[in-house]
Scaffold this active site. Structure first.
Site, PDB file in Angstrom:
ATOM      1  CE  LYS A 136      -2.037   3.024   1.655  1.00 29.06           C
ATOM      2  NZ  LYS A 136      -1.921   4.401   1.090  1.00 29.06           N
ATOM      3  N   GLY A 153       5.830   4.941   8.831  1.00 29.94           N
ATOM      4  CA  GLY A 153       4.965   6.119   8.782  1.00 29.94           C
ATOM      5  C   GLY A 153       4.915   6.799  10.131  1.00 29.94           C
ATOM      6  CB  THR A 172       4.404   8.041  16.311  1.00 29.53           C
ATOM      7  OG1 THR A 172       5.814   8.014  16.057  1.00 29.53           O
ATOM      8  CG2 THR A 172       4.134   7.398  17.656  1.00 29.53           C
ATOM      9  CD  GLU A 173      -0.527   9.788  17.771  1.00 32.58           C
ATOM     10  OE1 GLU A 173      -1.562   9.203  18.118  1.00 32.58           O
ATOM     11  OE2 GLU A 173       0.445   9.950  18.550  1.00 32.58           O
ATOM     12  N   GLY A 200       0.979   4.335  13.403  1.00 31.88           N
ATOM     13  CA  GLY A 200       1.528   3.087  13.937  1.00 31.88           C
ATOM     14  C   GLY A 200       0.702   2.565  15.109  1.00 31.88           C
ATOM     15  CD  GLU A 241      12.059   0.747  10.765  1.00 32.74           C
ATOM     16  OE1 GLU A 241      12.422   1.700  11.477  1.00 32.74           O
ATOM     17  OE2 GLU A 241      12.711  -0.299  10.650  1.00 32.74           O
ATOM     18  CB  CYS A 275      12.132   8.973   9.760  1.00 32.68           C
ATOM     19  SG  CYS A 275      13.383   7.946   8.963  1.00 32.68           S
ATOM     20  CD  GLU A 332       8.352  12.682  12.338  1.00 31.27           C
ATOM     21  OE1 GLU A 332       7.168  12.277  12.299  1.00 31.27           O
ATOM     22  OE2 GLU A 332       9.310  12.004  11.933  1.00 31.27           O
TER      23      GLU A 332
HETATM   24  P1  NAD Z   1       1.404   8.210   7.545  1.00 37.45           P
HETATM   25  O1  NAD Z   1       1.431   7.407   8.798  1.00 37.45           O
HETATM   26  O2  NAD Z   1       0.380   9.254   7.398  1.00 37.45           O
HETATM   27  O3  NAD Z   1       1.213   7.232   6.292  1.00 37.45           O
HETATM   28  C1  NAD Z   1       2.062   6.148   6.045  1.00 37.45           C
HETATM   29  C2  NAD Z   1       1.299   5.095   5.258  1.00 37.45           C
HETATM   30  O4  NAD Z   1       0.271   4.551   6.083  1.00 37.45           O
HETATM   31  C3  NAD Z   1       0.611   5.642   4.014  1.00 37.45           C
HETATM   32  O5  NAD Z   1       0.686   4.686   2.976  1.00 37.45           O
HETATM   33  C4  NAD Z   1      -0.820   5.813   4.502  1.00 37.45           C
HETATM   34  O6  NAD Z   1      -1.757   5.812   3.452  1.00 37.45           O
HETATM   35  C5  NAD Z   1      -0.969   4.617   5.410  1.00 37.45           C
HETATM   36  N1  NAD Z   1      -2.023   4.709   6.428  1.00 37.45           N
HETATM   37  C6  NAD Z   1      -2.547   5.838   6.991  1.00 37.45           C
HETATM   38  N2  NAD Z   1      -3.500   5.493   7.898  1.00 37.45           N
HETATM   39  C7  NAD Z   1      -3.556   4.144   7.925  1.00 37.45           C
HETATM   40  C8  NAD Z   1      -4.341   3.197   8.658  1.00 37.45           C
HETATM   41  N3  NAD Z   1      -5.260   3.583   9.559  1.00 37.45           N
HETATM   42  N4  NAD Z   1      -4.151   1.885   8.426  1.00 37.45           N
HETATM   43  C9  NAD Z   1      -3.210   1.474   7.531  1.00 37.45           C
HETATM   44  N5  NAD Z   1      -2.457   2.322   6.794  1.00 37.45           N
HETATM   45  C10 NAD Z   1      -2.623   3.638   6.996  1.00 37.45           C
HETATM   46  O7  NAD Z   1       2.876   8.767   7.344  1.00 37.45           O
HETATM   47  P2  NAD Z   1       3.401   9.741   6.180  1.00 37.45           P
HETATM   48  O8  NAD Z   1       2.901  11.119   6.458  1.00 37.45           O
HETATM   49  O9  NAD Z   1       3.135   9.118   4.851  1.00 37.45           O
HETATM   50  O10 NAD Z   1       4.980   9.656   6.419  1.00 37.45           O
HETATM   51  C11 NAD Z   1       5.661  10.458   7.314  1.00 37.45           C
HETATM   52  C12 NAD Z   1       5.982   9.690   8.581  1.00 37.45           C
HETATM   53  O11 NAD Z   1       6.769   8.539   8.272  1.00 37.45           O
HETATM   54  C13 NAD Z   1       6.836  10.498   9.537  1.00 37.45           C
HETATM   55  O12 NAD Z   1       6.343  10.342  10.839  1.00 37.45           O
HETATM   56  C14 NAD Z   1       8.212   9.854   9.420  1.00 37.45           C
HETATM   57  O13 NAD Z   1       9.053  10.000  10.538  1.00 37.45           O
HETATM   58  C15 NAD Z   1       7.845   8.438   9.191  1.00 37.45           C
HETATM   59  N6  NAD Z   1       8.969   7.710   8.617  1.00 37.45           N
HETATM   60  C16 NAD Z   1       9.682   6.873   9.430  1.00 37.45           C
HETATM   61  C17 NAD Z   1      10.799   6.192   8.926  1.00 37.45           C
HETATM   62  C18 NAD Z   1      11.598   5.273   9.810  1.00 37.45           C
HETATM   63  O14 NAD Z   1      12.439   4.558   9.266  1.00 37.45           O
HETATM   64  N7  NAD Z   1      11.404   5.259  11.101  1.00 37.45           N
HETATM   65  C19 NAD Z   1      11.169   6.379   7.595  1.00 37.45           C
HETATM   66  C20 NAD Z   1      10.414   7.248   6.809  1.00 37.45           C
HETATM   67  C21 NAD Z   1       9.312   7.906   7.331  1.00 37.45           C
END
Ligand code: NAD
Length: 491
Positions: A176, A229, A231-232, A234, A251, A285, A382
């Site tokens: 996804k 993605g 933390t919330e 996650g 992550e 991140c 963040e």
């Molecule tokens: P996000 O959590 O909004 O989205 C990430 C993914 O999850 C997207 O594909 C989104 O469509 C999907 N998603 C959203 N809600 C969902 C749900 N309820 N169920 C399943 N999937 C869902 O994050 P973002 O804004 O796309 O990315 C930025 C975040 O990613 C930042 O917090 C960043 O720190 C983090 N990040 C972490 C790492 C790491 O290695 N720790 C690397 C890159 C990015």
């Protein structure tokens, strides 16, 4: 007039419309023009993808690892043959400068498939010492169907980190991709099929996380979710995954400290800071976002850091001179700008940026605040954009305490000439990665992942192979006896 191209989802080795027939738009953040329409998948598409992946999984898992490895090597080669197309696609859907997508993202995607192709062939189990009357050993087994949910900040790389490990260990994958930037993932799935991945081994479902992503997390036919993605998000994924006791790798977010000690090479630290903070417009991140600078070098560091940052060229991402692109979508620019407004209100000193650039597109100028305190939002949350805060400290203990005073634990760096001091601080800092005299460098060979609310599990390195397989213990009786010695407990 040119029409906007439509991208279909990718299920069972084929491009397919979403079952609703609906599409959504993808926008180039540098121009705010719609560049693509993309299939809006729903739960019926999740069912189709899970069925395709479940059908593909036994055959793919049943191949020798050497054959799966060859598919990854071919995929790596195809990525480089299509490098210009992939790099341009990512630049247009994400805004990341072509200089970066050509020289960083695309070659690293190719290299990571190469790495996993090689390292998986060296994986072994263990023979365990259970006595002369038996032999006992472990093997790693694939999980089956895995869901890979990825963020927009490095649209191609973030999926490759997971896909390389998951595919080579024999899993069938359903990706996804990020809603705002799904195009490179769709192209990578096609290239994987061209490289020899069987139909159903790599599927891509496009659409919103709250519906498509969550249906994937909820599905009982999916053995694990590899998630990168916020933390919330996650936390939500953990809750939904608990319904099926599904494994999750998380992550998550970070707010990463950059510590400059009094004896540091301040010129090198300032260059490292400009890179560590503003690479990918701070949408990393692990971006350096909180700077703790020893009071004896604070003024010199601030001046050099601001000068190094001001020299970074911002503008058209297709221009090979550009290093700072736009931020990814309008809502995200609003969020980043709200942090700038709040930090001004909280009383920090604005050293650079802080105003919206007067040009079309979604721009935030690199912004540096001085005189910050750890209770300010920019030091605790963040921001995920080109906005950072500087604070002074006087002792190493204080620098470590400030660094650990956060919910996150992704990464940190210490800049000093005193390696002994650096090693002591590295052992005290709560983070998945600590760099000494570097910030942001990541290798295929080194594990990546956080602690605290930055998540758990590892991408990259041999540890990633463990994320997508489970350990099976096999016991073989060698006594040949009808009544084994230990039956005496009952008999
Ligand atoms: P996000 O959590 O909004 O989205 C990430 C993914 O999850 C997207 O594909 C989104 O469509 C999907 N998603 C959203 N809600 C969902 C749900 N309820 N169920 C399943 N999937 C869902 O994050 P973002 O804004 O796309 O990315 C930025 C975040 O990613 C930042 O917090 C960043 O720190 C983090 N990040 C972490 C790492 C790491 O290695 N720790 C690397 C890159 C990015």
């Amino acid at each position: 007039m040119a029409t906007t191209p439509t991208y279909q989802a990718f299920i069972n080795g084929e491009r397919v419309d979403g079952s609703s027939g609906e599409t959504f738009g993808v926008t180039n953040p540098a121009t705010e023009e719609e560049i693509a329409r993309v299939a809006l998948c729903n739960e019926a598409d999740v069912e189709a993808a899970v069925a395709a992946a479940a059908a593909a999984a036994p055959g793919w898992a049943g191949k020798p690892v050497s054959e799966r490895s060859k598919v990854l090597l071919k995929l790596s080669q195809l990525i480089m043959e299509n490098a210009a197309e992939l790099a341009e696609l990512e630049t247009r859907e994400h805004g990341s400068p072509l200089r970066k997508t050509m020289n960083f993202d695309v070659p690293l995607c190719a290299e990571q498939f190469e790495y996993f192709a090689g390292v998986a062939r060296a994986e072994t189990g263990e023979t365990l010492p259970v006595g002369p009357w038996a032999t006992s050993y472990t093997v790693r087994e694939p999980l089956g169907v895995v869901g890979l949910i990825t963020p927009w900040n490095f649209p191609a790389l973030m999926v490759v980190w997971k896909l390389g490990a998951a595919l080579v260990t024999g899993n069938a994958c359903i990706v996804k991709p990020p809603t705002v930037a799904p195009l490179t993932t769709l192209r990578l799935a096609e290239l994987a099929t061209e490289a020899g991945a069987p139909p159903g081994a790599v599927n891509v479902l496009t659409g919103p996380g709250g519906s498509v992503g969550e249906a994937l997390v909820r599905h009982p036919g999916v053995a694990k979710i590899g998630f990168t993605g916020d933390t919330e998000t996650g936390k939500r994924i953990m809750a939904v995954a608990s319904e099926t006791v599904k494994a999750v790798g998380l992550e998550l977010g970070g707010n990463n400290a950059f510590i400059v000690m009094g004896d540091a090479d301040v010129a090198a630290a300032a260059e490292g800071a400009a890179f560590g903070a503003f690479f990918n417009s701070g949408q990393v991140c692990a971006a350096a976002s909180r700077f703790y600078v020893h009071e004896s070098v604070y003024d010199e560091f601030a001046e050099r850091f601001v000068a190094a940052t001001a020299a970074l060229q911002m503008g058209d991402p297709m221009d090979m001179g550009t290093v700072i692109g736009p931020v990814v979508y309008e809502g995200h620019r609003d969020k980043v700008e709200s942090y700038i407004a709040q930090t001004k209100k909280e009383g920090a000193t604005l050293l650079l940026g802080g105003e919206r650039p007067d040009m079309p597109g979604l721009w935030v100028a690199p912004t540096v605040f001085g005189d910050c305190t750890n209770d300010m939002a920019v030091m605790q949350n963040e921001v995920f954009g080109p906005v950072v805060g500087l604070a002074k400290f006087s002792t190493p203990e204080e620098a470590v305490a400030l660094t650990n005073d956060t919910q996150y634990g992704l990464s940190a760096s210490v800049w000093t000439k005193d390696v002994r001091q650096a090693m002591v601080m590295a052992s005290q800092i709560q983070a998945g990665t600590v760099w000494i005299n570097e910030h942001l460098i990541i290798f295929c060979e080194t594990p990546w992942g956080g602690c605290k609310q930055s998540g758990w599990g590892k991408d990259l390195s041999t540890m990633a192979l463990e994320e997508y397989s489970y350990t099976k213990h096999i016991y073989i009786d060698l006594t040949g006896a009808e009544v084994k010695p230990w039956y005496q407990i009952l008999k």
